[in-house]
Design an enzyme around this catalytic site. Structure first.
Site, PDB file in Angstrom:
ATOM      1  N   ASP A   1       0.867  -1.164   0.000  1.00  0.00           N
ATOM      2  CA  ASP A   1       0.000   0.000   0.000  1.00  0.00           C
ATOM      3  C   ASP A   1       0.917   1.230   0.000  1.00  0.00           C
ATOM      4  O   ASP A   1       2.103   1.131   0.309  1.00  0.00           O
ATOM      5  CB  ASP A   1      -0.875  -0.068   1.265  1.00  0.00           C
ATOM      6  CG  ASP A   1      -1.585   1.231   1.540  1.00  0.00           C
ATOM      7  OD1 ASP A   1      -2.403   1.644   0.700  1.00  0.00           O
ATOM      8  OD2 ASP A   1      -1.328   1.850   2.597  1.00  0.00           O
TER       9      ASP A   1
ATOM     10  N   ASP B   1      -0.073   5.091   0.984  1.00  0.00           N
ATOM     11  CA  ASP B   1      -0.232   6.062   2.066  1.00  0.00           C
ATOM     12  C   ASP B   1      -0.111   5.419   3.437  1.00  0.00           C
ATOM     13  O   ASP B   1      -0.817   4.461   3.751  1.00  0.00           O
ATOM     14  CB  ASP B   1      -1.603   6.755   1.964  1.00  0.00           C
ATOM     15  CG  ASP B   1      -1.696   7.672   0.751  1.00  0.00           C
ATOM     16  OD1 ASP B   1      -0.804   8.509   0.588  1.00  0.00           O
ATOM     17  OD2 ASP B   1      -2.654   7.520  -0.026  1.00  0.00           O
TER      18      ASP B   1
HETATM   19  P1  TMP Z   1      -5.364   4.955   0.065  1.00  0.00           P
HETATM   20  O1  TMP Z   1      -4.269   5.900  -0.287  1.00  0.00           O
HETATM   21  O2  TMP Z   1      -5.186   4.331   1.425  1.00  0.00           O
HETATM   22  O3  TMP Z   1      -5.559   3.933  -0.985  1.00  0.00           O
HETATM   23  O4  TMP Z   1      -6.748   5.807   0.188  1.00  0.00           O
HETATM   24  C1  TMP Z   1      -6.948   7.045  -0.376  1.00  0.00           C
HETATM   25  C2  TMP Z   1      -7.449   8.050   0.621  1.00  0.00           C
HETATM   26  O5  TMP Z   1      -7.688   9.283  -0.080  1.00  0.00           O
HETATM   27  C3  TMP Z   1      -8.769   7.728   1.298  1.00  0.00           C
HETATM   28  O6  TMP Z   1      -8.588   7.521   2.674  1.00  0.00           O
HETATM   29  C4  TMP Z   1      -9.647   8.935   1.090  1.00  0.00           C
HETATM   30  C5  TMP Z   1      -8.709   9.996   0.561  1.00  0.00           C
HETATM   31  N1  TMP Z   1      -9.296  10.956  -0.386  1.00  0.00           N
HETATM   32  C6  TMP Z   1      -9.045  12.313  -0.189  1.00  0.00           C
HETATM   33  O7  TMP Z   1      -8.366  12.688   0.761  1.00  0.00           O
HETATM   34  N2  TMP Z   1      -9.558  13.212  -1.083  1.00  0.00           N
HETATM   35  C7  TMP Z   1     -10.322  12.826  -2.152  1.00  0.00           C
HETATM   36  O8  TMP Z   1     -10.757  13.676  -2.931  1.00  0.00           O
HETATM   37  C8  TMP Z   1     -10.576  11.426  -2.342  1.00  0.00           C
HETATM   38  C9  TMP Z   1     -11.421  10.965  -3.492  1.00  0.00           C
HETATM   39  C10 TMP Z   1     -10.034  10.530  -1.438  1.00  0.00           C
END
Ligand code: TMP
Length: 313
Positions: free
Chosen positions: A49, A51
């Site tokens: 993953d 983030d």
């Molecule tokens: P991930 O990086 O763990 O795959 O998840 C992406 C994260 O991005 C999720 O927790 C929600 C966030 N997000 C934002 O902060 N802004 C946005 O516009 C969108 C669509 C998601």
């Protein structure tokens, strides 16, 4: 060298819960190491993953940014609109009471609206570069060394994210100061026109709830993603599926699903527990082979892959 760190010891020997550390499951891991080592590097891949797994959860005492979070379009109106969407949908994302099918619809809504705003607001690649330069995002210590080791062994690394592929690639470029030919990002990918403006996104939308389900099928941009497939990509995808031993790294229990598309033989999983440690420790210990706390560096993971494929082997 990383001998100044307590993790320089084998993670298998280390089981205290001190400041930046590791807890392990010696149980199965020794057997798994032997199996993976015997099969060799050509049978192995790393799935991670992005983030808060490869990047730090906290940067200078504050929550580190995500690929979405750091993006500034350079247009206050659109930045505010995306923030308003975040304020509305993020509480829904983390709500424990919304059923998953309902939540999936909400997440599709959120991602689609955000992507629309990025297009409508005329996001440019230059704005991405500037956003990354201004961001508070940082890799865990040792990520470069881990990638370099894997590159030397020709072991692929798949990075899965529901964020933005182009932003993640720029984060890699600016923070690791180089690119790795063995590292591949599976995330939402942008299409820019000749003026460097975002015009669309490629393929299927990847959001938090579908990222883990179809991760591996999305790994190679095959027919269903792009409508085109080069022979090279077909071959690449087939090769990935032959690599049936895997090191999986994530910061959520759901990240364990990232290897679902793979009919894996042996998997070692590392969980990075960043938040709610008291409450989640037990479930993380149960689910992952190794658990790292408090923004631990990647030395433990490097130690592990070095044990798997030491230079003498
Ligand atoms: P991930 O990086 O763990 O795959 O998840 C992406 C994260 O991005 C999720 O927790 C929600 C966030 N997000 C934002 O902060 N802004 C946005 O516009 C969108 C669509 C998601």
């Amino acid at each position: 060298g990383h001998e100044n760190n307590s993790l320089a010891k084998s993670p298998m020997e280390e089981s205290n819960l001190s400041a930046n550390t590791v807890m392990d499951h010696p149980r199965a891991i020794t057997d798994k190491i032997a199996l993976i080592r015997d099969a060799g590097p050509s049978k192995f891949q790393v799935i991670a993953d992005f983030d808060a797994t490869l990047t730090r959860y906290r940067v200078n005492g504050l929550r580190g940014q995500t690929s979405h979070g750091l993006l500034q379009q350079g247009n206050a109106y659109y930045d505010a609109k995306r923030q308003a969407l975040y304020d509305h949908y993020h509480p829904l994302e983390i709500s424990p009471v919304i059923p998953v099918d309902e939540k999936t619809k909400l997440m599709e809504e959120w991602w689609s609206k955000t992507h629309e705003l990025l297009i409508e607001g005329g996001l440019t690649y230059d704005a991405i570069k500037k956003s990354v330069a201004d961001s508070s995002i940082a890799f865990r210590e040792g990520v470069t060394e881990l990638f370099e080791f894997l590159e030397k062994k020709e072991i692929p690394v798949l990075i899965f994210s529901a964020g933005l592929a182009d932003v993640i690639e720029e984060v890699l470029r600016q923070n690791l100061h180089r690119t790795f030919k063995n590292v591949k990002i599976v995330s939402n990918r942008m299409v820019f026109n000749d003026d460097g403006q975002l015009v669309s996104f490629k393929g299927k939308l990847i959001h938090v709830l579908n990222k883990n389900e179809h991760a591996l099928d999305m790994a190679a941009p095959l027919h269903d993603r792009l409508g085109v497939a080069t022979g090279e990509e077909d071959e690449e995808n087939a090769n990935m599926k032959k690599r049936t031993n895997v090191l999986l790294m994530g910061d959520h229990l759901g990240d364990l699903g990232m290897s679902d598309g793979l009919n894996y033989e042996t998997r070692i999983s590392i969980g990075f527990l960043n938040d709610n440690i008291e409450k989640s420790l037990e479930s993380y210990r149960e689910a992952f082979d190794l658990v790292y706390l408090n923004d631990a560096p990647m030395w433990g993971a490097l130690e592990l892959v070095s044990q798997l494929f030491s230079t003498e082997a």
